[in-house]
Design an enzyme around this catalytic site. Sequence first.
Site, PDB file in Angstrom:
ATOM      1  CE1 TYR A  54      -2.368  -1.080  -5.491  1.00 38.90           C
ATOM      2  CE2 TYR A  54      -0.852  -0.951  -7.346  1.00 38.90           C
ATOM      3  CZ  TYR A  54      -1.205  -1.492  -6.123  1.00 38.90           C
ATOM      4  OH  TYR A  54      -0.425  -2.442  -5.530  1.00 38.90           O
ATOM      5  CD  GLN A  87      -0.004  -6.470   7.301  1.00 37.17           C
ATOM      6  OE1 GLN A  87       0.609  -7.080   6.438  1.00 37.17           O
ATOM      7  NE2 GLN A  87      -0.659  -7.081   8.262  1.00 37.17           N
ATOM      8  CG  ASN A  88      -6.144  -3.346   5.528  1.00 39.54           C
ATOM      9  OD1 ASN A  88      -5.435  -4.294   5.208  1.00 39.54           O
ATOM     10  ND2 ASN A  88      -7.170  -3.467   6.348  1.00 39.54           N
ATOM     11  CG  ASP A  90      -9.187  -0.178   3.571  1.00 36.59           C
ATOM     12  OD1 ASP A  90      -9.202   0.499   4.622  1.00 36.59           O
ATOM     13  OD2 ASP A  90      -9.218  -1.436   3.582  1.00 36.59           O
ATOM     14  CG  HIS A 105       1.869  -2.664   3.304  1.00 33.01           C
ATOM     15  ND1 HIS A 105       1.318  -3.912   3.449  1.00 33.01           N
ATOM     16  CD2 HIS A 105       3.104  -2.729   3.866  1.00 33.01           C
ATOM     17  CE1 HIS A 105       2.175  -4.718   4.069  1.00 33.01           C
ATOM     18  NE2 HIS A 105       3.257  -4.014   4.344  1.00 33.01           N
ATOM     19  CB  THR A 173      -2.779  -9.754   9.143  1.00 28.31           C
ATOM     20  OG1 THR A 173      -1.565 -10.044   8.432  1.00 28.31           O
ATOM     21  CG2 THR A 173      -2.499  -9.743  10.637  1.00 28.31           C
ATOM     22  CB  SER A 174      -2.206 -14.496   6.133  1.00 22.84           C
ATOM     23  OG  SER A 174      -1.393 -13.636   5.345  1.00 22.84           O
TER      24      SER A 174
END
Length: 229
Positions: A54, A87-88, A90, A105, A173-174
Amino acid sequence: MKKRLVVSTGAGMSAESGISTFRDAGGLWENYPVMEVASADGFRRNPALIHRFYNERRAELVSVEPNAGHRGLVELEKYFDVHIITQNVDDLHERAGSSSVLHLHGELMKVRAMDNESLLYTLDKDHLETTPDTLIDGHHVRPHIVFFQEAVPNFEPAVDLVQSADIMVIIGTSLAVYPAAALLNYARRGIPVYYIDPRPASVPASVHVIAQGAGEGVATLTRELLNNI
Ligand code: OAD
């Protein structure tokens, strides 16, 4: 009153800023064993490795900028009540200027106390590195990241937002990671749902797929939405 536009974003949102996605060719999980650098077990086994992983992500993040897609979502606030669920980890939505961002997340620029989950610290730009020995206010800290095998505390507020949406948009997003991928199922029946992704995952036929990158795709979406406002 402005319609409520709820946008759910994944790693593809930040790809055009130069941050690797996870599952594309050359993605992060191809180069790092995910269960070692992003799981609760991995953190117990080798916390130093996870701190280092990280630290690297933070060093990358401070060297990149929000892209046209992030900025396009800020523009949409002129016409819609925009809420972003990401979900990022950043902070590119915030740096672009979006006013409502919920992180599912966790957040890369934050750490939290090992002995008290609710004590969060935003790292100073000049001190972005942490180790298992780092002490802040007398606490050992860990990345404020939701590891695999951990609960997703912001899922409930995310569901509330999706249930209140007049329009839903999914970007980059997948749809491979749960519970985030399930958010779509909470949209009220019949509302317009858009999905911007150059290589979209399979979604119900009722979803309007815009098979473009985030920058171009948000511009396309904006044109469509403003035509139907
Ligand atoms: P993935 O790497 O699984 O998927 C990235 C998606 O972005 C794919 O569908 C790509 O087609 C798309 N993409 C690539 N370039 C794009 C572009 N320029 N514009 C728009 N889309 C583009 O990433 P996520 O679905 O976000 O969790 O992954 C979900 C979670 O898995 C992450 O939050 C992370 C990871 O493990 C944690 O670390 C907790």
